[in-house]
Write a protein that holds these residues in place. Structure first.
Motif, PDB file in Angstrom:
ATOM      1  N   LEU A 192       0.825  -1.200   0.000  1.00 49.01           N
ATOM      2  CA  LEU A 192       0.000   0.000   0.000  1.00 49.01           C
ATOM      3  C   LEU A 192       0.867   1.261   0.000  1.00 49.01           C
ATOM      4  N   ALA A 193       2.007   1.210   0.672  1.00 51.64           N
ATOM      5  CA  ALA A 193       2.926   2.360   0.686  1.00 51.64           C
ATOM      6  C   ALA A 193       3.449   2.653  -0.715  1.00 51.64           C
ATOM      7  N   HIS A 194       3.507   1.611  -1.543  1.00 50.33           N
ATOM      8  CA  HIS A 194       3.961   1.801  -2.923  1.00 50.33           C
ATOM      9  C   HIS A 194       2.932   2.579  -3.760  1.00 50.33           C
ATOM     10  N   THR A 195       1.711   2.698  -3.287  1.00 50.99           N
ATOM     11  CA  THR A 195       0.734   3.504  -4.019  1.00 50.99           C
ATOM     12  C   THR A 195       1.097   4.985  -3.939  1.00 50.99           C
ATOM     13  N   LYS A 196       1.921   5.350  -2.955  1.00 45.42           N
ATOM     14  CA  LYS A 196       2.412   6.730  -2.806  1.00 45.42           C
ATOM     15  C   LYS A 196       3.833   6.887  -3.336  1.00 45.42           C
ATOM     16  N   PRO A 202      13.851   6.862   1.038  1.00 45.24           N
ATOM     17  CA  PRO A 202      13.643   7.172   2.462  1.00 45.24           C
ATOM     18  C   PRO A 202      12.194   7.570   2.766  1.00 45.24           C
ATOM     19  N   LYS A 203      11.535   8.277   1.833  1.00 42.49           N
ATOM     20  CA  LYS A 203      10.137   8.661   2.040  1.00 42.49           C
ATOM     21  C   LYS A 203       9.228   7.428   2.101  1.00 42.49           C
ATOM     22  N   PHE A 204       9.548   6.438   1.259  1.00 48.01           N
ATOM     23  CA  PHE A 204       8.762   5.195   1.266  1.00 48.01           C
ATOM     24  C   PHE A 204       8.880   4.503   2.618  1.00 48.01           C
ATOM     25  N   TRP A 205      10.113   4.329   3.099  1.00 51.99           N
ATOM     26  CA  TRP A 205      10.320   3.621   4.364  1.00 51.99           C
ATOM     27  C   TRP A 205       9.758   4.401   5.553  1.00 51.99           C
ATOM     28  N   ALA A 206       9.773   5.731   5.455  1.00 56.39           N
ATOM     29  CA  ALA A 206       9.184   6.545   6.519  1.00 56.39           C
ATOM     30  C   ALA A 206       7.678   6.310   6.589  1.00 56.39           C
ATOM     31  N   LEU A 207       7.060   6.153   5.421  1.00 58.53           N
ATOM     32  CA  LEU A 207       5.620   5.877   5.376  1.00 58.53           C
ATOM     33  C   LEU A 207       5.319   4.487   5.934  1.00 58.53           C
ATOM     34  N   VAL A 208       6.135   3.507   5.569  1.00 54.03           N
ATOM     35  CA  VAL A 208       5.962   2.155   6.106  1.00 54.03           C
ATOM     36  C   VAL A 208       6.101   2.171   7.627  1.00 54.03           C
ATOM     37  N   GLU A 209       7.121   2.875   8.103  1.00 48.35           N
ATOM     38  CA  GLU A 209       7.389   2.925   9.547  1.00 48.35           C
ATOM     39  C   GLU A 209       6.237   3.577  10.317  1.00 48.35           C
ATOM     40  N   TYR A 215       9.124  -2.235  11.426  1.00 52.29           N
ATOM     41  CA  TYR A 215       9.158  -2.808  10.080  1.00 52.29           C
ATOM     42  C   TYR A 215      10.488  -3.484   9.755  1.00 52.29           C
ATOM     43  N   LYS A 216      11.598  -2.990  10.333  1.00 57.40           N
ATOM     44  CA  LYS A 216      12.901  -3.584  10.020  1.00 57.40           C
ATOM     45  C   LYS A 216      12.955  -5.041  10.461  1.00 57.40           C
ATOM     46  N   GLN A 217      12.433  -5.331  11.631  1.00 58.36           N
ATOM     47  CA  GLN A 217      12.408  -6.709  12.118  1.00 58.36           C
ATOM     48  C   GLN A 217      11.427  -7.535  11.313  1.00 58.36           C
ATOM     49  N   LEU A 218      10.257  -6.951  11.006  1.00 62.48           N
ATOM     50  CA  LEU A 218       9.251  -7.670  10.212  1.00 62.48           C
ATOM     51  C   LEU A 218       9.779  -7.961   8.808  1.00 62.48           C
ATOM     52  N   ARG A 219      10.461  -6.999   8.235  1.00 64.80           N
ATOM     53  CA  ARG A 219      11.037  -7.184   6.898  1.00 64.80           C
ATOM     54  C   ARG A 219      12.041  -8.334   6.904  1.00 64.80           C
ATOM     55  N   LYS A 220      12.844  -8.406   7.954  1.00 72.33           N
ATOM     56  CA  LYS A 220      13.829  -9.479   8.087  1.00 72.33           C
ATOM     57  C   LYS A 220      13.140 -10.831   8.188  1.00 72.33           C
ATOM     58  N   GLU A 221      12.078 -10.907   8.962  1.00 73.22           N
ATOM     59  CA  GLU A 221      11.365 -12.172   9.145  1.00 73.22           C
ATOM     60  C   GLU A 221      10.668 -12.610   7.855  1.00 73.22           C
TER      61      GLU A 221
END
Length: 229
Positions: A192-196, A202-209, A215-221
């Motif tokens: 959903l963050a990719h819709t923006k 960095p703006k994408f990851w800020a939105l995910v966060e 999210y960093k731990q979830l992304r790793k898992e």
């Protein structure tokens, strides 16, 4: 992207992919044992085939064996895999409201290739029957985050949990149903963050966060989770 599948001695099928921006030959091994060679668009496919052949020993050493679908395996949120001995020459499968029942001919076992392929067919049917769970989760998270999408599609992708196109069409992998709620939610938030932001800036990851603080731990898992069978 151009794709060609070839037979390579010692490896079987190898997928050759030409993608814009790829500058060198590279080998990737998927979680289900597929061998994928990424290559520059200007190279002939035979160069990718030779590259795979030159790395047969390395590939065989690092290649993961396909996951076996064993008895009592949980499939998605609602089904369980059951094997039963039955008469007949070929295995068959039947999907009920809560079970995937594979009939195994006398003399064969659950690890036989044809039995496994039959089990996979039934398991995929089971996950398709659970599609509404993904639809509901996507709609719910979209409303909570305010991130809107155009439409959603589903598929059995071999290397991605999900994707988002520039027109805001989201594709979700049916195998998300095999992940925990937390990881499923993270993947949906990610798409959903990719819709923006149709990138990983960095703006994408800020939105995910914003919606998935850890999210960093979830992304790793998610990266460590086995995709498919």
């Amino acid at each position: 992207m151009a794709v060609k599948t070839v037979e390579v001695n010692g490896l079987g099928e190898v997928k050759l992919t030409k993608r814009k921006g790829t500058k060198r030959l590279r080998i990737r091994l998927s979680s289900n044992g597929d061998v994928i060679v990424s290559m520059p668009t200007w190279l002939p496919f035979v160069a990718g085939e030779k590259f795979a052949l030159q790395h047969v020993d390395w590939i065989q050493e690092h290649r993961l064996e396909p996951r076996l679908l064993l008895p009592n395996l949980k499939i998605g949120r609602s089904h369980k895999l059951v094997y039963k001995v039955a008469k007949g020459l070929k295995p068959s499968v039947r999907v009920t409201i809560d079970e995937v029942i594979v009939s195994v001919p006398i003399g064969q076992n659950v690890k036989s290739p044809n039995v496994q392929s039959t089990a996979v067919r039934g398991a995929k049917k089971s996950l398709k029957l659970q599609e509404d769970i993904l639809v509901s989760r996507l709609e719910s998270i979209s409303k909570i985050t305010g991130l809107k999408y155009k439409t959603v599609r589903f598929g059995f992708m071999k290397s991605k949990w999900g994707s988002c196109r520039s027109d805001k069409t989201i594709t979700l992998n049916y195998h998300l149903l095999d992940l925990s709620d937390e990881l499923m939610n993270y993947v949906i938030i990610h798409e959903l963050a990719h819709t923006k932001h149709l990138n990983h800036s960095p703006k994408f990851w800020a939105l995910v966060e914003k919606f998935a603080p850890v999210y960093k731990q979830l992304r790793k898992e998610v990266k460590q989770a086995k995709l498919g069978w």
